[in-house]
Motif scaffolding. Structure first.
Motif, short mmCIF file in Angstrom:
data_model
loop_
_atom_site.label_atom_id
_atom_site.label_comp_id
_atom_site.label_asym_id
_atom_site.label_seq_id
_atom_site.Cartn_x
_atom_site.Cartn_y
_atom_site.Cartn_z
N VAL A 136 0.87 -1.18 0.00
CA VAL A 136 0.00 0.00 0.00
C VAL A 136 0.90 1.23 0.00
CG1 VAL A 136 -1.88 1.20 1.17
CG2 VAL A 136 -1.76 -1.30 1.25
N PHE A 137 1.09 1.79 -1.17
CA PHE A 137 1.99 2.93 -1.32
C PHE A 137 1.33 4.25 -0.91
CE2 PHE A 137 3.76 -0.30 -4.13
CZ PHE A 137 5.07 -0.32 -3.67
N THR A 138 0.01 4.25 -0.77
CA THR A 138 -0.69 5.47 -0.35
C THR A 138 -0.69 5.65 1.16
OG1 THR A 138 -2.77 4.26 -0.45
CG2 THR A 138 -2.18 5.57 -2.38
N ASN A 139 -0.17 4.69 1.89
CA ASN A 139 0.00 4.82 3.34
C ASN A 139 1.33 5.54 3.58
OD1 ASN A 139 -1.12 3.81 6.03
ND2 ASN A 139 1.02 3.25 6.18
N PHE A 140 1.43 6.27 4.69
CA PHE A 140 2.71 6.89 5.04
C PHE A 140 3.19 6.34 6.37
CE2 PHE A 140 5.54 9.96 6.99
CZ PHE A 140 6.47 10.08 5.98
N PRO A 141 4.34 5.67 6.40
CA PRO A 141 5.11 5.26 5.22
C PRO A 141 4.42 4.10 4.49
CG PRO A 141 6.20 4.55 7.25
CD PRO A 141 5.00 5.31 7.65
N PRO A 142 4.84 3.81 3.25
CA PRO A 142 4.24 2.68 2.53
C PRO A 142 4.32 1.39 3.35
CG PRO A 142 5.62 3.96 1.06
CD PRO A 142 5.86 4.49 2.45
N ALA A 143 3.31 0.57 3.21
CA ALA A 143 3.21 -0.64 4.02
C ALA A 143 2.98 -1.87 3.16
CB ALA A 143 2.08 -0.50 5.04
N SER A 144 3.40 -3.02 3.69
CA SER A 144 3.18 -4.32 3.05
C SER A 144 2.28 -5.15 3.96
CB SER A 144 4.50 -5.05 2.86
OG SER A 144 5.38 -4.30 2.05
N ILE A 145 1.38 -5.90 3.34
CA ILE A 145 0.47 -6.77 4.09
C ILE A 145 0.87 -8.22 3.83
CG2 ILE A 145 -1.91 -7.51 4.43
CD1 ILE A 145 -2.71 -4.70 3.34
N TRP A 146 1.15 -8.92 4.92
CA TRP A 146 1.53 -10.34 4.85
C TRP A 146 0.44 -11.17 5.50
CZ3 TRP A 146 6.05 -12.52 2.89
CH2 TRP A 146 6.98 -11.60 2.40
N VAL A 147 0.21 -12.35 4.94
CA VAL A 147 -0.73 -13.30 5.53
C VAL A 147 0.02 -14.59 5.83
CG1 VAL A 147 -2.80 -14.70 5.16
CG2 VAL A 147 -2.75 -12.31 4.41
N TYR A 148 -0.08 -15.02 7.09
CA TYR A 148 0.59 -16.23 7.57
C TYR A 148 -0.48 -17.26 7.91
CZ TYR A 148 4.38 -12.94 8.11
OH TYR A 148 5.33 -11.96 7.86
N LYS A 149 -0.16 -18.51 7.64
CA LYS A 149 -1.06 -19.60 8.01
C LYS A 149 -0.25 -20.76 8.56
CE LYS A 149 -4.59 -18.47 4.63
NZ LYS A 149 -5.37 -18.97 3.48
#
Length: 189
Positions: free
Chosen positions: A170-183
């Motif tokens: 998500v580059f529109t977040n400050f700072p840009p963020a990554s979303i990870w999914v763990y299972k």
């Protein structure tokens, strides 16, 4: 909005490594996180480290029943703020390490855990102390959804025998963020 920022910065100044963010999560990030929750279920959704409630609000806006949403917040300032902002929710002042002690999961299935915890600033034994109870309460193949400001996984998922998938940046977040999914596909935690 200004009250929210005041609460955020007060907690951040007191303990920046525990907060792990420099600004509250954006609506775009919160919406992208909510998109990772399977919608074919009716189990509990647990949010860890809700902060000022940006992701909490997105969860509610997506139609999740408030009775299914449980918030665990360790920071006293955020906890008090969230209690006032979301009086209809079960908000618990406690640490994710004690998840199983904070709630009785015998009669409830957990559909997903959404986490804003600053795993990148934790040692591996601290990460494990949180991950272990989370995956004990999560259903088989249920997601543990985590965002991070790093481009790499915030968790050493191979050491924890978890599958991991980068779902979105998500580059529109400050700072840009990554979303990870763990299972946990192995049920051996």
């Amino acid at each position: 909005m200004f009250k929210e920022l005041g609460v955020f910065f007060k907690s951040w100044l007191r303990s920046p490594l525990q907060i792990g963010a420099i600004f509250p999560s954006s609506r775009d990030l919160a919406k992208a996180i909510v998109e990772q929750i399977p919608d074919e279920d009716d189990g509990l959704i647990i949010e860890l480290g809700a902060g000022t409630g940006a992701i909490t609000q997105a969860l509610l806006d997506s139609g999740i029943d408030p009775q299914r949403l449980i918030i665990i917040e360790r920071d006293d300032n955020f906890f008090l703020y969230l209690k006032k902002k979301f009086p209809e929710l079960l908000i618990i002042n406690g640490s994710a390490e004690h998840l199983e002690e904070l709630l009785d999961f015998k009669n409830h299935r957990v559909q997903a855990i959404v986490s804003s915890l600053p795993f990148m600033s934790m040692k591996q034994f601290q990460q494990w102390a949180i991950i272990k109870p989370c995956f004990r309460v999560l259903g088989y193949n249920a997601p543990f959804i985590q965002f991070t400001y790093s481009f790499s996984s915030p968790l050493p998922y191979k050491d924890f025998n978890l599958s991991a998938e980068l779902k979105k940046r998500v580059f529109t977040n400050f700072p840009p963020a990554s979303i990870w999914v763990y299972k946990n596909l192995y049920r051996n935690i």
